[in-house]
Design a protein around this motif. Sequence first.
Motif, PDB file in Angstrom:
ATOM      1  N   GLN A 126       1.775   6.020  13.292  1.00 52.30           N
ATOM      2  CA  GLN A 126       1.599   4.870  12.365  1.00 52.30           C
ATOM      3  C   GLN A 126       0.465   4.118  12.755  1.00 52.30           C
ATOM      4  O   GLN A 126       0.748   3.428  14.050  1.00 52.30           O
ATOM      5  CB  GLN A 126       2.722   4.352  11.874  1.00 52.30           C
ATOM      6  N   ILE A 127      -0.473   3.586  12.081  1.00 51.15           N
ATOM      7  CA  ILE A 127      -1.676   2.893  12.284  1.00 51.15           C
ATOM      8  C   ILE A 127      -1.384   1.624  11.256  1.00 51.15           C
ATOM      9  O   ILE A 127      -1.904   2.059  10.008  1.00 51.15           O
ATOM     10  CB  ILE A 127      -2.972   3.315  12.231  1.00 51.15           C
ATOM     11  N   PRO A 128      -1.211   0.569  11.456  1.00 48.26           N
ATOM     12  CA  PRO A 128      -1.286  -0.770  10.569  1.00 48.26           C
ATOM     13  C   PRO A 128      -2.691  -1.014  10.051  1.00 48.26           C
ATOM     14  O   PRO A 128      -3.594  -0.950  10.943  1.00 48.26           O
ATOM     15  CB  PRO A 128      -0.604  -1.909  11.285  1.00 48.26           C
ATOM     16  N   PHE A 129      -2.776  -1.477   8.842  1.00 53.86           N
ATOM     17  CA  PHE A 129      -4.101  -1.857   8.396  1.00 53.86           C
ATOM     18  C   PHE A 129      -4.119  -2.933   7.166  1.00 53.86           C
ATOM     19  O   PHE A 129      -2.828  -3.154   6.782  1.00 53.86           O
ATOM     20  CB  PHE A 129      -5.108  -0.714   8.157  1.00 53.86           C
ATOM     21  N   GLY A 130      -5.015  -3.418   6.707  1.00 52.94           N
ATOM     22  CA  GLY A 130      -4.923  -4.406   5.540  1.00 52.94           C
ATOM     23  C   GLY A 130      -5.696  -5.631   5.980  1.00 52.94           C
ATOM     24  O   GLY A 130      -5.220  -6.213   7.107  1.00 52.94           O
ATOM     25  N   VAL A 131      -6.370  -6.159   4.804  1.00 59.64           N
ATOM     26  CA  VAL A 131      -6.848  -7.597   5.226  1.00 59.64           C
ATOM     27  C   VAL A 131      -6.763  -8.421   3.899  1.00 59.64           C
ATOM     28  O   VAL A 131      -7.169  -9.694   4.484  1.00 59.64           O
ATOM     29  CB  VAL A 131      -8.461  -7.098   5.174  1.00 59.64           C
ATOM     30  N   THR A 132      -6.155  -8.254   2.954  1.00 60.83           N
ATOM     31  CA  THR A 132      -5.924  -9.180   1.775  1.00 60.83           C
ATOM     32  C   THR A 132      -4.352  -9.453   1.749  1.00 60.83           C
ATOM     33  O   THR A 132      -3.625  -9.092   2.250  1.00 60.83           O
ATOM     34  CB  THR A 132      -6.244  -8.617   0.539  1.00 60.83           C
ATOM     35  N   GLU A 133      -4.243 -10.868   1.319  1.00 66.37           N
ATOM     36  CA  GLU A 133      -3.134 -11.329   1.217  1.00 66.37           C
ATOM     37  C   GLU A 133      -2.720 -11.122  -0.655  1.00 66.37           C
ATOM     38  O   GLU A 133      -3.522 -11.114  -1.431  1.00 66.37           O
ATOM     39  CB  GLU A 133      -2.862 -12.811   1.490  1.00 66.37           C
ATOM     40  N   GLY A 134      -1.398 -10.969  -0.777  1.00 64.58           N
ATOM     41  CA  GLY A 134      -1.048 -10.868  -2.192  1.00 64.58           C
ATOM     42  C   GLY A 134      -0.328 -12.110  -2.782  1.00 64.58           C
ATOM     43  O   GLY A 134       0.666 -12.694  -2.164  1.00 64.58           O
TER      44      GLY A 134
ATOM     45  N   LEU B  43     -12.150  -1.779   0.829  1.00 69.03           N
ATOM     46  CA  LEU B  43     -11.872  -1.696  -0.557  1.00 69.03           C
ATOM     47  C   LEU B  43     -10.616  -2.943  -0.813  1.00 69.03           C
ATOM     48  O   LEU B  43     -10.065  -3.007  -1.963  1.00 69.03           O
ATOM     49  CB  LEU B  43     -10.970  -0.392  -1.028  1.00 69.03           C
ATOM     50  N   GLY B  44     -10.347  -3.520   0.007  1.00 71.77           N
ATOM     51  CA  GLY B  44      -9.315  -4.767  -0.041  1.00 71.77           C
ATOM     52  C   GLY B  44      -7.748  -4.375   0.189  1.00 71.77           C
ATOM     53  O   GLY B  44      -6.839  -4.962  -0.383  1.00 71.77           O
ATOM     54  N   ALA B  45      -7.449  -3.532   0.988  1.00 70.86           N
ATOM     55  CA  ALA B  45      -6.187  -3.151   1.300  1.00 70.86           C
ATOM     56  C   ALA B  45      -5.245  -4.288   1.597  1.00 70.86           C
ATOM     57  O   ALA B  45      -5.778  -5.118   2.524  1.00 70.86           O
ATOM     58  CB  ALA B  45      -6.011  -1.892   2.222  1.00 70.86           C
ATOM     59  N   PRO B  46      -4.238  -4.612   1.207  1.00 73.31           N
ATOM     60  CA  PRO B  46      -3.250  -5.362   1.518  1.00 73.31           C
ATOM     61  C   PRO B  46      -2.767  -5.635   2.886  1.00 73.31           C
ATOM     62  O   PRO B  46      -2.480  -4.353   3.297  1.00 73.31           O
ATOM     63  CB  PRO B  46      -2.249  -5.364   0.368  1.00 73.31           C
ATOM     64  N   ARG B  47      -2.465  -6.511   3.603  1.00 68.12           N
ATOM     65  CA  ARG B  47      -1.961  -6.513   4.856  1.00 68.12           C
ATOM     66  C   ARG B  47      -0.428  -5.964   4.559  1.00 68.12           C
ATOM     67  O   ARG B  47       0.247  -6.036   3.664  1.00 68.12           O
ATOM     68  CB  ARG B  47      -1.787  -7.882   5.443  1.00 68.12           C
TER      69      ARG B  47
ATOM     70  N   ALA C 286      -1.366   7.373   3.531  1.00 69.81           N
ATOM     71  CA  ALA C 286      -1.955   5.891   3.390  1.00 69.81           C
ATOM     72  C   ALA C 286      -1.000   5.183   2.505  1.00 69.81           C
ATOM     73  O   ALA C 286      -0.958   5.167   1.310  1.00 69.81           O
ATOM     74  CB  ALA C 286      -3.263   5.628   2.890  1.00 69.81           C
ATOM     75  N   ARG C 287       0.099   4.504   3.292  1.00 70.32           N
ATOM     76  CA  ARG C 287       1.112   3.724   2.538  1.00 70.32           C
ATOM     77  C   ARG C 287       0.302   2.194   2.282  1.00 70.32           C
ATOM     78  O   ARG C 287       0.387   1.363   3.038  1.00 70.32           O
ATOM     79  CB  ARG C 287       2.217   3.796   3.260  1.00 70.32           C
ATOM     80  N   LEU C 288       0.011   1.909   1.261  1.00 67.33           N
ATOM     81  CA  LEU C 288      -0.531   0.833   0.682  1.00 67.33           C
ATOM     82  C   LEU C 288       0.249  -0.470   0.038  1.00 67.33           C
ATOM     83  O   LEU C 288       1.294  -0.073  -0.533  1.00 67.33           O
ATOM     84  CB  LEU C 288      -1.539   0.895  -0.316  1.00 67.33           C
ATOM     85  N   ASN C 289       0.512  -1.340   0.824  1.00 69.33           N
ATOM     86  CA  ASN C 289       1.319  -2.455   0.216  1.00 69.33           C
ATOM     87  C   ASN C 289       0.871  -3.155  -0.892  1.00 69.33           C
ATOM     88  O   ASN C 289       0.458  -4.348  -1.001  1.00 69.33           O
ATOM     89  CB  ASN C 289       1.514  -3.373   1.545  1.00 69.33           C
ATOM     90  N   ALA C 290       0.336  -2.366  -1.723  1.00 64.59           N
ATOM     91  CA  ALA C 290      -0.082  -2.848  -2.949  1.00 64.59           C
ATOM     92  C   ALA C 290       0.834  -2.476  -4.276  1.00 64.59           C
ATOM     93  O   ALA C 290       1.356  -1.521  -4.538  1.00 64.59           O
ATOM     94  CB  ALA C 290      -1.588  -1.975  -3.152  1.00 64.59           C
ATOM     95  N   LYS C 291       1.060  -3.348  -5.129  1.00 63.74           N
ATOM     96  CA  LYS C 291       1.709  -3.282  -6.339  1.00 63.74           C
ATOM     97  C   LYS C 291       0.844  -3.018  -7.406  1.00 63.74           C
ATOM     98  O   LYS C 291       0.381  -3.813  -8.210  1.00 63.74           O
ATOM     99  CB  LYS C 291       2.639  -4.536  -6.471  1.00 63.74           C
ATOM    100  N   VAL C 292       0.447  -1.623  -7.532  1.00 66.19           N
ATOM    101  CA  VAL C 292      -0.587  -1.447  -8.493  1.00 66.19           C
ATOM    102  C   VAL C 292      -0.194   0.010  -9.394  1.00 66.19           C
ATOM    103  O   VAL C 292       0.554   0.732  -8.718  1.00 66.19           O
ATOM    104  CB  VAL C 292      -1.993  -0.998  -7.927  1.00 66.19           C
TER     105      VAL C 292
END
Length: 201
Positions: free
Chosen positions: A111-119, A95-99, A23-29
Amino acid sequence: MFGLKFGGARKQETAPQGEFITARLNAKVQPIDRGDYYEDPLTDMLKAKGLGEVTGGGTQLTDAPCGIDYCDLEISVHEADEETLAAIVQRLNELGAPRGSRLIVESTGKQIPFGVTEGLAVYLNGSDLPDEVYRTCDVNHVIDEFDRLLAGKGAFRGYWEGDRETALFCYGASFPEMKAALEPFLASYPLCDKARIEQIA
């Protein structure tokens, strides 16, 4: 630079047999926050449904000002069928995964795109403000105010401390709404003088 009260790494577990998904999360954490926000809740769901578990994760660094590019969750499942993939996507979205995030199935490359939040990223200037500002202001107060002002709109989720800037990362339903909520505070608090705001998801 500013005395942030965060940090720590997470231990990776031995991977069980099965099919592997990233799961490649477009999240900077940071690593410990990645675990708290995503790894642990996802593992709880996978184990409860008897589907598998998260076996590890990583944070990809970058030379760009934000410091963190994305983070990965390494997932072992008994079978990478459509039901299992849909359950993972649903939980990560809850859980708020980013777009801009995506699942990668190792065996097929699917590959399956997902994500619902903006950053939203706020880059605090760590070198060009008067010394008095750095002595008397507290970045943890900035973070507390972000969470207060973003209540119902988003939340602070991570940071990166660089040589000249400290980036604070927030995620929520709408970048414009988060930006509008933060701008009055950013304009009034001395530590936020010369700060930059960018959309990151």
